[in-house]
Design an enzyme around this catalytic site. Structure first.
Site, PDB file in Angstrom:
ATOM      1  N   GLU A  27       0.680  -1.648   0.300  1.00  0.00           N
ATOM      2  CA  GLU A  27       0.394  -0.104  -0.559  1.00  0.00           C
ATOM      3  C   GLU A  27       1.071   0.983   0.057  1.00  0.00           C
ATOM      4  OE1 GLU A  27      -1.606   2.104   3.478  1.00  0.00           O
ATOM      5  OE2 GLU A  27      -1.291  -0.606   4.188  1.00  0.00           O
ATOM      6  N   LYS A  88      -5.477  10.860   0.921  1.00  0.00           N
ATOM      7  CA  LYS A  88      -5.918   9.969   1.189  1.00  0.00           C
ATOM      8  C   LYS A  88      -6.869   9.341   1.031  1.00  0.00           C
ATOM      9  CE  LYS A  88      -6.043   7.221   5.921  1.00  0.00           C
ATOM     10  NZ  LYS A  88      -6.209   7.104   7.890  1.00  0.00           N
ATOM     11  N   VAL A 108      -4.952  -0.289   2.685  1.00  0.00           N
ATOM     12  CA  VAL A 108      -5.702  -0.837   3.180  1.00  0.00           C
ATOM     13  C   VAL A 108      -7.010  -1.791   1.661  1.00  0.00           C
ATOM     14  CG1 VAL A 108      -6.149  -3.285   4.259  1.00  0.00           C
ATOM     15  CG2 VAL A 108      -4.298  -1.609   4.856  1.00  0.00           C
ATOM     16  N   ASP A 140     -16.436   5.180  13.968  1.00  0.00           N
ATOM     17  CA  ASP A 140     -15.741   5.375  13.473  1.00  0.00           C
ATOM     18  C   ASP A 140     -15.140   3.342  13.011  1.00  0.00           C
ATOM     19  OD1 ASP A 140     -13.242   6.123  11.884  1.00  0.00           O
ATOM     20  OD2 ASP A 140     -12.893   7.305  13.592  1.00  0.00           O
ATOM     21  N   SER A 142     -12.487   1.414  10.404  1.00  0.00           N
ATOM     22  CA  SER A 142     -12.250   1.656   8.881  1.00  0.00           C
ATOM     23  C   SER A 142     -12.573   0.980   8.306  1.00  0.00           C
ATOM     24  CB  SER A 142     -10.906   0.787   9.145  1.00  0.00           C
ATOM     25  OG  SER A 142     -10.014   0.979   7.776  1.00  0.00           O
ATOM     26  N   ASP A 144     -12.034  -0.112   5.890  1.00  0.00           N
ATOM     27  CA  ASP A 144     -10.636  -1.922   5.656  1.00  0.00           C
ATOM     28  C   ASP A 144     -11.353  -2.851   5.873  1.00  0.00           C
ATOM     29  OD1 ASP A 144      -8.412   0.212   5.065  1.00  0.00           O
ATOM     30  OD2 ASP A 144      -7.487  -0.346   6.941  1.00  0.00           O
ATOM     31  N   LYS A 161      -3.039  -1.788  15.297  1.00  0.00           N
ATOM     32  CA  LYS A 161      -2.234  -0.345  15.881  1.00  0.00           C
ATOM     33  C   LYS A 161      -3.647  -0.553  17.517  1.00  0.00           C
ATOM     34  CE  LYS A 161       1.182   1.335  13.995  1.00  0.00           C
ATOM     35  NZ  LYS A 161       1.527   2.269  12.521  1.00  0.00           N
TER      36      LYS A 161
HETATM   37  N1  PSU Z   1      -2.491   1.494  10.266  1.00  0.00           N
HETATM   38  C1  PSU Z   1      -1.255   2.519  11.073  1.00  0.00           C
HETATM   39  N2  PSU Z   1      -0.050   2.874   9.770  1.00  0.00           N
HETATM   40  C2  PSU Z   1      -0.691   3.429   8.414  1.00  0.00           C
HETATM   41  C3  PSU Z   1      -2.425   2.908   8.450  1.00  0.00           C
HETATM   42  C4  PSU Z   1      -3.237   2.188   9.277  1.00  0.00           C
HETATM   43  O1  PSU Z   1      -0.435   1.232  10.996  1.00  0.00           O
HETATM   44  O2  PSU Z   1      -0.433   3.558   7.585  1.00  0.00           O
HETATM   45  C5  PSU Z   1      -3.156   3.038   7.520  1.00  0.00           C
HETATM   46  C6  PSU Z   1      -3.676   2.582   6.167  1.00  0.00           C
HETATM   47  O3  PSU Z   1      -3.317   2.363   4.990  1.00  0.00           O
HETATM   48  C7  PSU Z   1      -5.040   1.820   6.416  1.00  0.00           C
HETATM   49  C8  PSU Z   1      -5.715   3.638   7.182  1.00  0.00           C
HETATM   50  O4  PSU Z   1      -6.214   1.235   5.893  1.00  0.00           O
HETATM   51  O5  PSU Z   1      -4.117   3.654   7.543  1.00  0.00           O
HETATM   52  C9  PSU Z   1      -6.307   3.502   7.860  1.00  0.00           C
HETATM   53  O6  PSU Z   1      -7.211   4.459   7.845  1.00  0.00           O
HETATM   54  P1  PSU Z   1      -8.694   4.498   8.022  1.00  0.00           P
HETATM   55  O7  PSU Z   1      -8.609   4.062   9.573  1.00  0.00           O
HETATM   56  O8  PSU Z   1      -8.583   5.793   8.274  1.00  0.00           O
HETATM   57  O9  PSU Z   1      -9.799   4.018   7.041  1.00  0.00           O
HETATM   58 MN    MN Z   2     -12.603   6.635   9.822  1.00  0.00          MN
END
Ligand code: PSU
Ligand code: MN
Length: 306
Positions: A27, A88, A108, A140, A142, A144, A161
């Protein structure tokens, strides 16, 4: 390969797909938003090298000048890593990025979607997005997770994380029919630490076994993702006490600053980096290296004649 004309696939990736050479998707949000400069570029290029030195072809995926690209070249990775207005790009942002000619790091979700469109089966990342703390009120979570429910790709990650709500994320993975196995463990990894304190039911013991699970999903007609949760070595993890202390402070800071939405993950990551004087960053990079190597091994096992 059925691909929209809006998507560009590099020659190297096309050839590898046609020849059955092992491929690993990588990614780009990790180097546009997840890591600070200049280490972001070093890590992105090193990940590609690691894939190559383990016998597979890397396909770094991102959006450059409105073109979703599968298999960014070294120069393109360099450009994307240095753009100040880089956005992003999650799956829902892809069409807008194309229309507006934006450049972006793919999450992702967006990366898995694009990898699948080019028939790449294995994808290595650091940590997945998941359910944020407080999601019961903020909603909230993701994208993903939602994407992985419907894209049949194998993703190697070190769990999510600890800035996220790990047990809630595990519950959602179950609800969304996403297959999860620990790599040589049933302790679910906590990204910076080998053990998040939560467990998964199953583990896989080898790249071959992981590859077999993906093949079997195909044979069964299942179309959700397979997540391989690969913990960092205990010797390289962030000291668990440091981890808990800094995590609590980061969450507090985000709340005070009123950070919300897709800015939350980058904010917390940056906070942890500063508060640990770069130690969390070192661990972050180590975690990613481990996942990239395992991804290359699984891709190789998947391509081997049975
Ligand atoms: N977790 C990490 N590092 C990152 C991300 C997640 O440890 O850089 C990034 C990844 O690209 C993941 C995205 O797909 O953040 C998720 O963001 P959101 O929660 O806004 O969907
Ligand atoms: Mn989000």
């Amino acid at each position: 390969m059925i691909l929209s004309t809006a998507i560009r696939v590099s020659e190297a990736v096309r050839e590898a797909v046609a020849d059955g050479t092992p491929l690993v998707a990588l990614e780009s949000t990790i180097f546009t938003h997840g890591l600070p400069r200049p280490i972001n570029l070093e890590v992105a290029l090193e990940a590609e090298e690691l894939v190559r030195s383990h016998g597979a072809v890397p396909a770094t995926i991102g959006v450059l000048d409105g073109v979703p690209t599968i298999g960014l070249t070294r120069d393109e990775i360099q450009r994307l890593s240095a753009i100040d207005e880089v956005v992003k790009v999650s799956q829902r942002d892809l069409s807008i990025a194309v229309v507006k000619g934006l450049s972006g790091g793919t999450t992702v979700a967006a990366t898995a979607f694009l990898a699948h469109s080019a028939r790449i089966r294995v994808f290595a990342t650091g940590g997945l997005g998941g359910v944020h703390r407080g999601a019961a009120e903020s909603f909230d979570e993701s994208a993903d997770l939602v994407t992985l429910a419907e894209i049949p790709v194998l993703v190697v990650s070190a769990g999510v994380k600890s800035i996220l709500d790990i047990p809630a994320t595990l519950e959602r993975l179950e609800t969304l029919n996403i297959t999860v196995a620990g790599y040589r463990t049933t302790r679910y990894p906590g990204f910076y630490v080998a053990d998040s304190g939560f467990t998964v039911e199953h583990s896989v013991s080898s790249p071959e076994e992981a590859a077999s699970i993906l093949r079997t999903q195909d044979e069964l007609g299942l179309c959700s993702a397979v997540l391989i949760a690969n913990p960092i070595d205990e010797a390289s993890q962030l000291a668990p006490e440091t981890h808990s202390r800094v995590l609590a402070a980061a969450l507090q800071a985000a709340e005070s600053a009123g950070v919300a939405g897709n800015a939350t993950t980058p904010f917390l990551l940056e906070y942890m980096q500063r508060a640990t004087e770069g130690e969390s960053l070192r661990v972050n990079v180590d975690v990613y290296r481990g996942n990239v190597v395992l991804g290359a091994e699984i891709a190789t096992a998947l391509s081997a004649p049975r």
